[in-house]
Design a protein around this motif. Structure first.
Motif, PDB file in Angstrom:
ATOM      1  N   LEU A 161       0.832  -1.212   0.000  1.00 43.81           N
ATOM      2  CA  LEU A 161       0.000   0.000   0.000  1.00 43.81           C
ATOM      3  C   LEU A 161       0.864   1.259   0.000  1.00 43.81           C
ATOM      4  CD1 LEU A 161      -2.807  -1.046   2.516  1.00 43.81           C
ATOM      5  CD2 LEU A 161      -2.985  -0.847   0.028  1.00 43.81           C
ATOM      6  N   ILE A 162       1.931   1.240   0.773  1.00 46.63           N
ATOM      7  CA  ILE A 162       2.804   2.420   0.804  1.00 46.63           C
ATOM      8  C   ILE A 162       3.420   2.660  -0.564  1.00 46.63           C
ATOM      9  CG2 ILE A 162       5.002   3.253   1.718  1.00 46.63           C
ATOM     10  CD1 ILE A 162       4.246   2.065   4.391  1.00 46.63           C
ATOM     11  N   SER A 163       3.862   1.592  -1.205  1.00 44.83           N
ATOM     12  CA  SER A 163       4.442   1.743  -2.542  1.00 44.83           C
ATOM     13  C   SER A 163       3.416   2.288  -3.525  1.00 44.83           C
ATOM     14  CB  SER A 163       4.970   0.385  -3.023  1.00 44.83           C
ATOM     15  OG  SER A 163       5.964  -0.097  -2.160  1.00 44.83           O
ATOM     16  N   LYS A 164       2.170   1.769  -3.454  1.00 45.25           N
ATOM     17  CA  LYS A 164       1.119   2.190  -4.393  1.00 45.25           C
ATOM     18  C   LYS A 164       0.752   3.649  -4.183  1.00 45.25           C
ATOM     19  CE  LYS A 164      -3.656   1.129  -5.707  1.00 45.25           C
ATOM     20  NZ  LYS A 164      -4.823   0.225  -5.456  1.00 45.25           N
ATOM     21  N   HIS A 165       0.430   4.031  -2.934  1.00 46.83           N
ATOM     22  CA  HIS A 165      -0.007   5.402  -2.673  1.00 46.83           C
ATOM     23  C   HIS A 165       1.138   6.386  -2.817  1.00 46.83           C
ATOM     24  CE1 HIS A 165      -3.985   4.129  -1.573  1.00 46.83           C
ATOM     25  NE2 HIS A 165      -3.534   3.345  -0.562  1.00 46.83           N
ATOM     26  N   GLY A 166       2.340   5.974  -2.512  1.00 45.78           N
ATOM     27  CA  GLY A 166       3.480   6.872  -2.690  1.00 45.78           C
ATOM     28  C   GLY A 166       3.694   7.220  -4.157  1.00 45.78           C
ATOM     29  N   SER A 167       3.552   6.213  -5.021  1.00 45.71           N
ATOM     30  CA  SER A 167       3.713   6.479  -6.457  1.00 45.71           C
ATOM     31  C   SER A 167       2.636   7.425  -6.965  1.00 45.71           C
ATOM     32  CB  SER A 167       3.676   5.160  -7.217  1.00 45.71           C
ATOM     33  OG  SER A 167       4.716   4.310  -6.790  1.00 45.71           O
ATOM     34  N   ALA A 168       1.394   7.232  -6.502  1.00 46.94           N
ATOM     35  CA  ALA A 168       0.296   8.108  -6.935  1.00 46.94           C
ATOM     36  C   ALA A 168       0.532   9.532  -6.462  1.00 46.94           C
ATOM     37  CB  ALA A 168      -1.035   7.570  -6.395  1.00 46.94           C
ATOM     38  N   LEU A 169       0.951   9.715  -5.255  1.00 45.76           N
ATOM     39  CA  LEU A 169       1.215  11.054  -4.743  1.00 45.76           C
ATOM     40  C   LEU A 169       2.324  11.724  -5.529  1.00 45.76           C
ATOM     41  CD1 LEU A 169       0.792  13.265  -2.616  1.00 45.76           C
ATOM     42  CD2 LEU A 169       2.394  12.010  -1.137  1.00 45.76           C
ATOM     43  N   GLN A 170       3.340  10.977  -5.903  1.00 45.96           N
ATOM     44  CA  GLN A 170       4.445  11.555  -6.653  1.00 45.96           C
ATOM     45  C   GLN A 170       3.975  12.012  -8.044  1.00 45.96           C
ATOM     46  OE1 GLN A 170       7.440  11.916  -5.111  1.00 45.96           O
ATOM     47  NE2 GLN A 170       7.985  13.239  -6.842  1.00 45.96           N
ATOM     48  N   ARG A 171       3.113  11.222  -8.664  1.00 45.08           N
ATOM     49  CA  ARG A 171       2.601  11.621  -9.975  1.00 45.08           C
ATOM     50  C   ARG A 171       1.773  12.891  -9.875  1.00 45.08           C
ATOM     51  NH1 ARG A 171       1.607   6.038 -10.464  1.00 45.08           N
ATOM     52  NH2 ARG A 171      -0.591   6.411  -9.953  1.00 45.08           N
ATOM     53  N   SER A 172       0.927  13.010  -8.853  1.00 52.44           N
ATOM     54  CA  SER A 172       0.094  14.212  -8.687  1.00 52.44           C
ATOM     55  C   SER A 172       0.956  15.439  -8.470  1.00 52.44           C
ATOM     56  CB  SER A 172      -0.856  14.024  -7.498  1.00 52.44           C
ATOM     57  OG  SER A 172      -1.719  12.927  -7.747  1.00 52.44           O
ATOM     58  N   LEU A 173       1.952  15.326  -7.691  1.00 52.44           N
ATOM     59  CA  LEU A 173       2.820  16.466  -7.451  1.00 52.44           C
ATOM     60  C   LEU A 173       3.580  16.872  -8.720  1.00 52.44           C
ATOM     61  CD1 LEU A 173       4.249  15.537  -3.942  1.00 52.44           C
ATOM     62  CD2 LEU A 173       2.626  17.365  -4.479  1.00 52.44           C
ATOM     63  N   THR A 174       3.944  15.892  -9.524  1.00 44.47           N
ATOM     64  CA  THR A 174       4.635  16.207 -10.773  1.00 44.47           C
ATOM     65  C   THR A 174       3.705  16.971 -11.714  1.00 44.47           C
ATOM     66  OG1 THR A 174       5.982  14.227 -10.513  1.00 44.47           O
ATOM     67  CG2 THR A 174       5.896  15.212 -12.700  1.00 44.47           C
ATOM     68  N   GLU A 175       2.452  16.523 -11.767  1.00 42.72           N
ATOM     69  CA  GLU A 175       1.481  17.226 -12.617  1.00 42.72           C
ATOM     70  C   GLU A 175       1.233  18.633 -12.106  1.00 42.72           C
ATOM     71  OE1 GLU A 175      -1.034  13.170 -13.792  1.00 42.72           O
ATOM     72  OE2 GLU A 175      -1.926  14.740 -12.531  1.00 42.72           O
ATOM     73  N   LEU A 176       1.145  18.812 -10.812  1.00 43.52           N
ATOM     74  CA  LEU A 176       0.918  20.128 -10.244  1.00 43.52           C
ATOM     75  C   LEU A 176       2.099  21.052 -10.511  1.00 43.52           C
ATOM     76  CD1 LEU A 176      -1.133  21.760  -8.578  1.00 43.52           C
ATOM     77  CD2 LEU A 176       0.072  21.012  -6.526  1.00 43.52           C
ATOM     78  N   ASP A 177       3.287  20.514 -10.478  1.00 46.11           N
ATOM     79  CA  ASP A 177       4.483  21.315 -10.706  1.00 46.11           C
ATOM     80  C   ASP A 177       4.584  21.754 -12.169  1.00 46.11           C
ATOM     81  OD1 ASP A 177       7.907  20.931 -11.125  1.00 46.11           O
ATOM     82  OD2 ASP A 177       7.065  22.413  -9.724  1.00 46.11           O
ATOM     83  N   SER A 178       3.959  20.985 -13.075  1.00 48.01           N
ATOM     84  CA  SER A 178       4.020  21.327 -14.503  1.00 48.01           C
ATOM     85  C   SER A 178       3.148  22.535 -14.847  1.00 48.01           C
ATOM     86  CB  SER A 178       3.585  20.109 -15.342  1.00 48.01           C
ATOM     87  OG  SER A 178       2.221  19.788 -15.072  1.00 48.01           O
ATOM     88  N   LEU A 179       2.254  22.950 -13.942  1.00 44.03           N
ATOM     89  CA  LEU A 179       1.409  24.111 -14.224  1.00 44.03           C
ATOM     90  C   LEU A 179       2.212  25.415 -14.171  1.00 44.03           C
ATOM     91  CD1 LEU A 179      -1.795  23.129 -12.163  1.00 44.03           C
ATOM     92  CD2 LEU A 179      -1.402  22.917 -14.631  1.00 44.03           C
ATOM     93  N   ARG A 180       3.360  25.411 -13.553  1.00 50.77           N
ATOM     94  CA  ARG A 180       4.258  26.572 -13.505  1.00 50.77           C
ATOM     95  C   ARG A 180       3.570  27.798 -12.901  1.00 50.77           C
ATOM     96  NH1 ARG A 180       7.553  26.437 -19.305  1.00 50.77           N
ATOM     97  NH2 ARG A 180       8.432  24.320 -19.010  1.00 50.77           N
ATOM     98  N   LEU A 181       3.010  27.617 -11.724  1.00 50.03           N
ATOM     99  CA  LEU A 181       2.388  28.729 -11.024  1.00 50.03           C
ATOM    100  C   LEU A 181       3.457  29.621 -10.418  1.00 50.03           C
ATOM    101  CD1 LEU A 181      -0.519  26.816  -9.276  1.00 50.03           C
ATOM    102  CD2 LEU A 181      -0.621  28.178 -11.375  1.00 50.03           C
ATOM    103  N   THR A 182       3.159  30.914 -10.302  1.00 51.15           N
ATOM    104  CA  THR A 182       4.127  31.869  -9.765  1.00 51.15           C
ATOM    105  C   THR A 182       3.620  32.414  -8.453  1.00 51.15           C
ATOM    106  OG1 THR A 182       3.131  33.658 -10.997  1.00 51.15           O
ATOM    107  CG2 THR A 182       4.961  32.473 -12.030  1.00 51.15           C
ATOM    108  N   GLY A 183       4.476  33.159  -7.801  1.00 48.89           N
ATOM    109  CA  GLY A 183       4.074  33.808  -6.570  1.00 48.89           C
ATOM    110  C   GLY A 183       4.093  32.845  -5.392  1.00 48.89           C
ATOM    111  N   GLU A 184       3.221  33.128  -4.443  1.00 51.49           N
ATOM    112  CA  GLU A 184       3.168  32.342  -3.201  1.00 51.49           C
ATOM    113  C   GLU A 184       2.718  30.922  -3.463  1.00 51.49           C
ATOM    114  OE1 GLU A 184       1.159  32.602   1.242  1.00 51.49           O
ATOM    115  OE2 GLU A 184       0.758  34.152  -0.258  1.00 51.49           O
TER     116      GLU A 184
END
Length: 765
Positions: A161-184
């Motif tokens: 379960l840790i391996s599964k949910h950890g991989s999913a969380l990493q993918r979500s964060l990568t997608e969020l980082d690709s939006l290139r938001l600025t500021g705070e």
């Protein structure tokens, strides 16, 4: 030896007993009283110290327990404290290990405040109930293994379960980082991403640890299953052994009752038999037998069946009556001799001395002398008389006749096997004088002689002569009017090894009986002097003796067991078996070389397969009651101040008229030492040794001059026979029995003494 006590509480919290603890290289293992209580192992010198003086304590909660070998184990708490311990046997060591492991487990659980788990592993019953609770313990172990397996499966699920949910969380964060938001908002996203990366690294580490734990748990599970199976098999073997011992015990009880009833019925038929209670005690005495030896015995003896007692009653009584007749005839023989020679009847026997001057107390720096002697031949070391006793090696060799009556009895035996028993006892008796004799005899000078004329008192005459100096060798010849002759040539090889001194007598002893022409030969065992540098000197005899009757082929094998501090057997033990030429055992000998020897007649022998160790079978002898054949004479009063000399040894250096000028009694340094004048004795000893060396050099020079006049073809002999010394009373020849080149008495000494003519004797003193 170790005398452990059983646990004194139902929970097994206390365990007490004697254990040997390593102290240092000088004292070695010393016996200490150990107490295991409340997770603490403490020790004391004696039980009396328990109330006031504790010598050391180890907390078992943090200690490690390791096993070195069969009896040794080590307890350490990380280097600050380490106890090297030794139990008396493997069983005792295992008891201590079990008690220590249980106490350690309970102490560790109590330290972690997990009392319930600790109680599971603590013993809830005494050792006697171990077999009864085996099924419960088995069920408990199986339950623990099942619980552990369930927890491992839960751990595996969580890992997935840790391996599964950890991989999913990493993918979500990568997608969020690709939006290139600025500021705070961008800063917050980057912060969350960094934290997620740290969480992923930590999770991977935990996953690896779980994987390792899983593999380790599976390996230990298999190991525990094998250990459990081994414990089951061992319990089955122990139960089978216990059942077999019970059957043997029952058989011995039935045999004893049968023998008691047979003897009781025989006593009831006699007109003047003992009472009922007395007959019971006598039956117990008639069924005495040798205890089985513990330290790798070559054979085991048990009491013979009652049928053998009945069949051999006539033979046993005949043997006893023969022994009695021998004793009577020995007591009557001096009277018969005096009747045959009336001229000697009026001459009283010489009164021998019973004391010598007390040994003075002289101090000596032992190490200053010994440090330059390691590895050298003892006979080549110039030793002061402080190490000596006022007696020469020739006189010490004559002490073998202390128990000459054994050979007198042997000469009267009609059976060669019974004669062998007396000869074997005589070979052992010669060591009884050495148990307290730590002093070194004087090395005889070349050509020195010693006579021991006891013909009127004991019927024998003895003559010794030093026939060689390097290597030192002495020839000895004894002739007895009671039908035996003893001869030997002993060469002593000795080595000093710093801590102990080994003395190896080389040469063969011959005993010949004129009545039946029986010829016996044997060799001496090794003598070891311990604690040369530190501690109290003590002497041990070890090795094996094979006595052979070359006329009949009979043999006797004697084994001198070396002394062991940890052995529970009797010290200085000697055992042996008398066999005929076909290898059939007839008598078993047992005793100690410093006290007594007993013999038992063998009625039946068999090979015992289950009694052996390491695949070796031992012979089991069924024997009759043991009979004493020899016992050591008590020492004279005040022997401790007279070098522990026996009654015979006190008379050996007594001045006597008519002896040869080369006799040891005339040696001045030995006489001065006996009188307590040791400084003068040391000076005189150096003078005699230098005189001997001068004579030897002159003899070598004359031999070289004589050889130089020979033909050139004999020039290779130069240097091969420098020492041309010829013995006076002995001649060198080849022994027809052993093939050895020895010196045999050629006669003439006693005739020269009768004439008072000693022209051929050298001036050595």
């Amino acid at each position: 030896m170790s005398e452990p006590k059983t646990p004194t509480t139902p929970a097994g919290d206390t365990y007490k007993g004697w254990v040997f603890k390593w102290t240092n290289y000088i004292k070695g293992y010393q016996r200490r009283w150990f107490v295991l209580s409340n997770g603490l192992l403490s020790y004391y010198r004696t039980q009396a110290e328990m109330g006031h003086t504790c010598r050391g304590t180890i907390n078992l909660a943090t200690a490690t327990i390791t096993v070195d070998d069969a009896c040794n184990f080590v307890i350490s708490n990380g280097g600050a404290q380490t106890y090297h311990l030794k139990a008396s046997c493997e069983v005792e060591r295992q008891r201590w290990i079990t008690a220590l492991e249980l106490a350690k487990a309970k102490a560790a659980n109590m330290q972690a405040e997990s009392d319930d788990s600790g109680d599971d592993f603590s013993s809830s019953s005494p050792p006697a109930a171990h077999g009864q609770s085996g099924a419960a313990q088995n069920s408990e172990v199986q339950s623990a293994l099942r619980t552990l397996g369930s927890k491992v499966e839960d751990l595996t699920t969580c890992n997935d379960l840790i391996s599964k949910h950890g991989s999913a969380l990493q993918r979500s964060l990568t997608e969020l980082d690709s939006l290139r938001l600025t500021g705070e908002a961008g800063d917050k996203i980057r912060q969350v991403t960094e934290r997620a990366t740290l969480f992923r690294i930590t999770s991977n580490a935990m996953i690896n640890a779980c994987r390792d734990f899983l593999a380790l748990a599976q390996a230990h599970s298999k190991r525990w299953q094998k250990a459990l199976q081994a414990e089951r098999e061992q319990r089955v073997r122990l139960e089978e052994t216990l059942e077999q011992l019970a059957k043997q015990h029952n058989h011995l009880e039935r045999a004893f009752r049968g023998a008691a009833q047979a003897n009781a019925s025989a006593d009831s038929k006699s007109t003047a038999g003992p009472g009922k209670g007395e007959a019971s005690d006598e039956d117990e005495d008639d069924n005495e037998f040798f205890d089985a030896m513990e330290e790798n015995p070559e054979f085991i003896t048990v009491p013979a069946d009652p049928q053998f007692h009945k069949r051999s009653s006539s033979n046993v009584s005949g043997f006893n009556s023969e022994m009695c007749s021998d004793d009577q005839s020995l007591n009557e023989e001096p009277l018969a001799m005096s009747q045959e020679s009336p001229s000697q009847e009026l001459v009283p026997l010489k009164k021998r001395r019973t004391r010598i001057p007390d040994k003075p107390n002289y101090s000596l720096n032992l190490w200053s002398i010994m440090k330059n002697c390691i590895g050298k031949e003892l006979s080549k070391i110039p030793m002061p008389v402080n190490f000596n006793e006022p007696i020469s090696m020739l006189q010490r060799l004559s002490e073998d006749l202390e128990y000459h009556e054994l050979l007198d009895k042997a000469a009267k035996c009609h059976s060669s096997l019974e004669q062998m028993c007396y000869v074997a006892a005589f070979s052992v008796s010669s060591y009884s004088t050495t148990v307290h004799r730590t002093g070194k005899p004087f090395n005889p000078l070349l050509g020195e002689t010693y006579e021991l004329d006891r013909r009127r008192e004991s019927g024998y005459r003895s003559l010794c002569e030093q026939v060689s100096h390097h290597p030192p060798a002495a020839a000895h010849h004894v002739i007895s009017d009671r039908g035996w002759t003893l001869r030997q040539e002993i060469t002593v090889a000795s080595k000093f090894r710093g801590k102990y001194l080994s003395i190896m007598p080389l040469g063969t002893i011959h005993a010949i009986f004129g009545k039946n022409n029986h010829h016996y030969t044997w060799k001496k065992v090794t003598t070891t002097v311990h604690n040369i540098i530190v501690g109290k000197l003590w002497i041990d005899q070890s090795g094996e003796i094979d006595i052979v009757n070359h006329t009949t082929g009979d043999r006797c094998h004697l084994k001198f067991a070396p002394y062991s501090y940890f052995s529970r057997d009797v010290a200085r033990k000697v055992t042996g078996v008398v066999m005929d030429k076909d290898g059939k055992a007839h008598y078993v000998l047992s005793g100690t070389w410093d006290e007594k020897m007993e013999l038992s007649r063998v009625m039946q022998s068999s090979r015992g397969g289950e009694n052996g160790t390491e695949g070796k079978q031992k012979t089991v002898y069924q024997t009759l009651k043991a009979r004493e054949v020899w016992r050591r004479n008590p020492l004279p009063d005040g022997a401790e101040t007279m070098y522990f000399f026996t009654a015979l040894a006190l008379t050996l250096n007594e001045s006597e008229d008519g002896v040869a000028p080369t006799d040891s009694r005339r040696r001045p340094d030995q006489r001065l030492m006996e009188d307590g004048r040791w400084e003068e004795a040391n000076t005189e000893k150096q003078r005699l040794e230098e005189k001997q060396r001068s004579v030897r050099r002159e003899r070598e020079r004359e031999a070289q001059l004589a050889l130089s006049e020979c033909l050139d073809s004999f020039s290779s002999l130069v240097g091969a026979h420098h020492d041309s010394h010829q013995a006076i009373w002995f001649e060198r020849c080849e022994d027809r029995i052993t093939g050895e080149h020895i010196h045999i008495y050629k006669g003439g000494y006693w005739e020269a003494k009768d004439r008072g003519s000693w022209e051929g004797c050298p001036d050595i003193f």
